[in-house]
Design a protein around this motif. Structure first.
Motif, PDB file in Angstrom:
ATOM      1  N   GLY A  70     -14.553  31.205   9.794  1.00 35.46           N
ATOM      2  CA  GLY A  70     -16.040  31.359   9.566  1.00 35.46           C
ATOM      3  C   GLY A  70     -16.005  31.843   8.296  1.00 35.46           C
ATOM      4  O   GLY A  70     -15.300  32.213   7.556  1.00 35.46           O
TER       5      GLY A  70
ATOM      6  N   ILE B 139      -9.825  31.289  17.555  1.00 38.70           N
ATOM      7  CA  ILE B 139     -10.229  29.964  18.048  1.00 38.70           C
ATOM      8  C   ILE B 139      -9.284  29.100  17.297  1.00 38.70           C
ATOM      9  O   ILE B 139      -9.428  29.134  15.581  1.00 38.70           O
ATOM     10  CB  ILE B 139     -11.843  29.711  17.919  1.00 38.70           C
TER      11      ILE B 139
ATOM     12  N   ILE C 134      -7.193  27.674  12.349  1.00 37.12           N
ATOM     13  CA  ILE C 134      -8.153  28.836  12.589  1.00 37.12           C
ATOM     14  C   ILE C 134      -9.400  28.705  12.356  1.00 37.12           C
ATOM     15  O   ILE C 134      -9.734  28.199  11.229  1.00 37.12           O
ATOM     16  CB  ILE C 134      -7.536  30.167  11.883  1.00 37.12           C
ATOM     17  N   LEU C 135     -10.092  28.919  13.065  1.00 36.50           N
ATOM     18  CA  LEU C 135     -11.747  29.032  12.892  1.00 36.50           C
ATOM     19  C   LEU C 135     -12.076  30.256  12.288  1.00 36.50           C
ATOM     20  O   LEU C 135     -12.116  31.366  12.986  1.00 36.50           O
ATOM     21  CB  LEU C 135     -12.716  28.688  14.073  1.00 36.50           C
TER      22      LEU C 135
ATOM     23  N   SER D 228     -15.034  36.348  10.119  1.00 34.65           N
ATOM     24  CA  SER D 228     -15.371  37.196  11.607  1.00 34.65           C
ATOM     25  C   SER D 228     -15.551  35.939  12.689  1.00 34.65           C
ATOM     26  O   SER D 228     -15.810  36.296  13.812  1.00 34.65           O
ATOM     27  CB  SER D 228     -16.413  37.944  11.514  1.00 34.65           C
ATOM     28  N   GLY D 229     -14.951  34.725  12.435  1.00 32.41           N
ATOM     29  CA  GLY D 229     -14.832  33.662  13.348  1.00 32.41           C
ATOM     30  C   GLY D 229     -13.988  34.244  14.442  1.00 32.41           C
ATOM     31  O   GLY D 229     -12.878  35.134  14.207  1.00 32.41           O
ATOM     32  N   GLY D 230     -14.432  34.054  15.722  1.00 31.93           N
ATOM     33  CA  GLY D 230     -13.641  34.419  16.901  1.00 31.93           C
ATOM     34  C   GLY D 230     -13.568  36.105  17.328  1.00 31.93           C
ATOM     35  O   GLY D 230     -12.875  36.028  18.074  1.00 31.93           O
ATOM     36  N   GLU D 231     -14.658  36.616  16.874  1.00 34.31           N
ATOM     37  CA  GLU D 231     -14.802  37.891  17.200  1.00 34.31           C
ATOM     38  C   GLU D 231     -15.377  38.206  18.546  1.00 34.31           C
ATOM     39  O   GLU D 231     -16.449  38.692  18.920  1.00 34.31           O
ATOM     40  CB  GLU D 231     -15.768  38.627  16.055  1.00 34.31           C
ATOM     41  N   ILE D 232     -15.043  37.366  19.582  1.00 35.02           N
ATOM     42  CA  ILE D 232     -15.520  37.246  20.956  1.00 35.02           C
ATOM     43  C   ILE D 232     -15.766  38.625  21.627  1.00 35.02           C
ATOM     44  O   ILE D 232     -16.413  38.706  22.535  1.00 35.02           O
ATOM     45  CB  ILE D 232     -14.777  36.218  21.527  1.00 35.02           C
TER      46      ILE D 232
END
Lengths: 311, 311
Positions: free
Chosen positions: A154, A145, A151-152, A158-162
């Motif tokens: 987190g 993200i 960058i997000l 673990s930000g963006g671990e969609i």
């Protein structure tokens, strides 16, 4: 005076390294082996030595280099701490501190999927957009993200671990992460194959996919050629892909959504496949996000790693 | 020299305004009516006049004021454009430009739920944390994501609209947003009442909730006192709450999750209720987020609006 920046994308087998200008022109690109022995303790020294060798070869002074960024296959927090990178042998390893102690230049680090997203936002499919979601459809589903150009990350990297948002309640197979019903169990290449095999087993309908072994690519190729069962599999794949993206987009409201990874080679047909469920499940305020394909392929990580150093 | 900042939280009936120091001490707090006639064109002039009157009353010079922030009930993008604020009568209205032209001081604007999240991150339940998720459990479910100390606004001001992530597939009732199965259909106060009425209708089990009319609060009070059916309703509520938060947390990886809004008055029992499904559905890398209750109540928006001006 020219200003240079280095980007490195470290994988379990090789590290890709690039020399770029600060405007993102790739001047040089090479690979070195990743030495994972002894808990990967040589990896950053090797990357550092390789960058120093390149600087010597090209007569680049320290003062001409903005710094070097690095993407690694594991969660990395805002302080550069990598909690675990199984493929490299690292655990609780501060990548920024270690890399800087070797290279003696400004360094930054991030998770490889997030760094690839930054690369796509800088020079790829998301160029010109400040708020972007990269969805990487490979063996798993990765994501990154980009929020206001950054960058997000987190809290714990673990930000963006969609790939691991919960999507389906009654899934009996476990995801690699240990949960059941994760987005990547449906939207990865592996997921597409699972859907294909399930659908082949549950019907007697004729299909070219019954003619022996096949790969994920074959499913989309067959669908393109009008194979009815392959079309159904592709539509089901698109349903899950659109749904997972809709949920993610409702949380972070990207302006553009970039699809990358192996499955994205199926091309623009993916947009048609995912759009019905995307539109059905996304919040109206987030529904006008654009969709596009990633452009940088496997080089995205090198671009993004370099971009980490550039405000 | 003292440095002051103003924060305003504009609702459909009144606007709350606060005078704060730059370190977040609330020196004064008052309310003015919101005049929604003529598409709300007087609202920002009224807020501006009220701030100017307060400055005169307290002999505060322009040079002593950092600026004024404002939270409004609608999506506001990074440029201050409010697409629509139904309760104020605004449509495609640039809040920052209009407010600045009236107040002649630096101004910033944001969505009220996001601004409240910033307030909680600054002086409330999320104090000391850079990455926070606020989940406001009221008539609907609002949310705000604080990423590295700043609001995740998103492209069209709809970042953090977590009340509308898709949670349940077979929901027949429509959400206010037009979709079916949104998180807020289960985790809002309205959602809790819906769950309660469904469960009462589907069982004959005795319960104090059958003794006439009841409100959301009564469900949790009855559960606390051990009413078996109320306990089941509360557990079902907690299941959905934990699941929606798990999905959101997997996307943005907050360090702390703050529960606010009317339902959060049920207190710490909510954490016990949501934890089983949160742990079940969250990605392991995001599972160690802390939970806490919001602290600023209805003042969060004023604090957050002021914080918009403070780096």
């Amino acid at each position: 005076m020219a200003r240079y920046v280095f980007g490195a994308d470290v994988g379990g087998t090789t590290a890709k390294i690039g020399l770029l200008t600060e405007t993102g022109e790739m001047l040089d690109f090479w690979e070195i082996p990743t030495r994972t022995e002894d808990h990967g303790k040589m990896i950053l020294a090797d990357v550092s030595d390789s960058i120093r060798a390149k600087m010597k070869e090209r007569n680049i002074e320290d003062t001409e280099v903005i710094g070097a960024g690095i993407g690694v296959p594991g969660a990395v927090n805002a302080d550069g701490l990598c909690y675990q990178a199984v493929n490299l042998g690292w655990e609780n390893y501060n990548v920024v501190n270690e890399f800087h102690s070797k290279l003696k230049l400004p360094v930054k680090a991030g998770n490889d999927a997030n760094v690839a997203a930054l690369g796509e936002a800088w020079k790829g499919g998301g160029k010109g957009y400040k708020n972007m979601l990269l969805v990487t459809l490979g063996t798993g589903v990765g994501g990154g993200i980009i929020n206001e150009g950054k960058i997000l990350t987190g809290s714990f990297g673990s930000g963006g671990e969609i790939g691991h948002i919960h999507l389906v309640d009654d899934e009996e197979d476990a995801c690699g992460c240990g949960n059941n019903g994760c987005f990547e169990q449906y939207a990865s290449a592996t997921g597409a194959m699972r859907l294909a095999k399930r659908m082949l087993a549950s019907s007697n309908e004729d299909s070219v996919l019954r003619n022996g072994e096949f790969e994920c690519k074959d499913v989309f190729d067959a669908a393109k050629k009008g194979d009815a069962l392959a079309v159904k599999i592709a539509e089901q794949y698109g349903y899950y892909l659109g749904k997972g993206i809709a949920i993610t987009a409702t949380v972070v409201n990207p302006e553009i959504i970039v699809l990358g990874g192996g499955v994205s080679k199926a091309g623009e047909m993916l947009f048609d496949l995912l759009m019905p469920s995307f539109k059905k499940y996304v919040f109206s305020g987030c529904s006008n996000a654009k969709f596009t394909l990633a452009k940088l392929g496997n080089d995205a990580g090198v671009y993004g790693a370099a971009k980490l150093l550039i405000p």
